[in-house]
Design a protein around this motif. Structure first.
Motif, PDB file in Angstrom:
ATOM      1  N   ASN A  35       0.044   3.202   3.806  1.00 37.51           N
ATOM      2  CA  ASN A  35      -0.041   1.953   4.568  1.00 37.51           C
ATOM      3  C   ASN A  35      -0.897   2.053   5.822  1.00 37.51           C
TER       4      ASN A  35
ATOM      5  N   VAL B 189      -3.653  -3.105  -5.653  1.00 38.04           N
ATOM      6  CA  VAL B 189      -3.725  -2.597  -4.275  1.00 38.04           C
ATOM      7  C   VAL B 189      -3.973  -1.091  -4.261  1.00 38.04           C
ATOM      8  N   ASN B 190      -3.254  -0.370  -5.095  1.00 42.43           N
ATOM      9  CA  ASN B 190      -3.298   1.101  -5.071  1.00 42.43           C
ATOM     10  C   ASN B 190      -4.230   1.709  -6.117  1.00 42.43           C
TER      11      ASN B 190
ATOM     12  N   ARG C  71       0.841  -1.201   0.000  1.00 43.14           N
ATOM     13  CA  ARG C  71       0.000   0.000   0.000  1.00 43.14           C
ATOM     14  C   ARG C  71       0.876   1.251   0.000  1.00 43.14           C
TER      15      ARG C  71
ATOM     16  N   SER D 119      -4.588  -4.629   1.281  1.00 45.70           N
ATOM     17  CA  SER D 119      -3.176  -4.951   1.068  1.00 45.70           C
ATOM     18  C   SER D 119      -3.038  -6.093   0.061  1.00 45.70           C
TER      19      SER D 119
END
Length: 307
Positions: free
Chosen positions: A128, A209-210, A125, A133
């Motif tokens: 985070n 994830v992002n 991430r 994740s």
């Protein structure tokens, strides 16, 4: 002094030249990272301002070390560029820089889980503190969804086999670390090309994830409205998916490559390409910083008659 331990800025001179900086202008660096590009922009400003975006705590710590009244750091994802600039009462800017690569620091920090070279928890991430994740993805996504992201974002040829292998591996126990994921995938990785294969798998997971492709799309669509006439958009991408989106948007205003023409047959597009082909790193830079080898730099300008 450049913080090269954190991140060596790629194509620094080309990015700064591309922005055509007015010392009194307003600029945005949407990916602050280690601050290398931002510092170079600040060096050219007198009364101008630089708004720097980054959602990473480490980037915020780097920004806090810069003593310059012309820097305004915004701890946010650049998909919200227009919203946060409005919060700062900024409606128009003279240049926007986006370096879409992850920083060397993020890659080299084992606890972030970005690199295949270290063991650590599967995280990936950029921010985070929140979100899904990589560990969630490999353990919770269906085989169909894993197949889709590995094929589309990782561009690996045996994406379905890899997805099925992950499902089999997690059925015994949850996959929690980089080493565990690599161990599970090792039997299906091409011989003597394992390192590249794992890098492609990790790229796919990181993008998912992002939400990197969605973020880029949302960002690009906001840039024409934010730029002043004559303002520059400078974007550096590191894989073909990103570069294609940027190229398509500059070419016709749509990330999918759609072209819309007016009554006279002119392509309706909000920006004009400054560079016909993307710029790439020089041989000298490639020797100094091997991570620049996949970088492609595209520069566009908002036409002077537009507003």
């Amino acid at each position: 002094m450049e913080n090269t331990d954190y991140h060596i800025p790629v194509m620094l001179n080309e990015c700064i030249d591309g922005l055509q900086i007015n010392p009194e202008g307003i600029y945005v660096d949407v990916t602050f990272g280690g601050g290398g590009h931002s510092k170079a922009i600040l060096d050219k400003l007198t009364t101008g301002k630089l708004y720097a975006f980054d959602q990473d705590d480490d980037a915020k710590a780097n920004a806090d070390k810069i003593d310059d009244p012309n820097l305004i750091f915004i701890k946010a994802n650049f998909r919200f560029i227009k919203k946060f600039l409005r919060v700062h009462r900024v409606k128009k800017v003279d240049g926007i820089l986006a370096d879409l690569g992850i920083s060397s620091h993020q890659i080299d920090e084992p606890t972030r889980g970005f690199s295949t070279r270290f063991d650590g928890e599967l995280d990936m991430r950029m921010n985070n503190a929140e979100g899904v994740s990589a560990k969630n993805i490999v353990n919770e996504y269906s085989v169909e969804d894993l197949h889709k992201i590995l094929g589309m974002y990782g561009e690996i040829k045996n994406a379905r086999t890899a997805a099925q292998t992950i499902e089999m591996g997690r059925s015994a126990k949850p996959i929690e670390t980089i080493a565990e994921l690599k161990s599970i995938l090792e039997p299906v990785a091409p011989k003597h090309r394992e390192f590249k294969y794992f890098a492609q798998v990790f790229q796919a997971l990181r993008i998912e994830v992002n939400e990197e492709m969605k973020v880029l799309e949302e960002f690009l669509q906001q840039t024409p409205e934010i730029l002043n006439p004559g303002g520059r958009l400078v974007v550096m991408s590191y894989h073909s998916l990103e570069d294609r989106m940027v190229k398509n948007f500059i070419r016709g205003g749509h990330i999918d490559g759609k072209i819309v023409k007016d009554f006279y047959g002119n392509i309706q597009k909000p920006l004009e390409a400054v560079t016909r082909k993307p710029k790439t790193a020089t041989d000298e830079e490639l020797q100094r910083n091997p991570r620049s080898r996949s970088a492609k730099l595209r520069i566009a300008q908002k036409p002077l008659e537009q507003d």
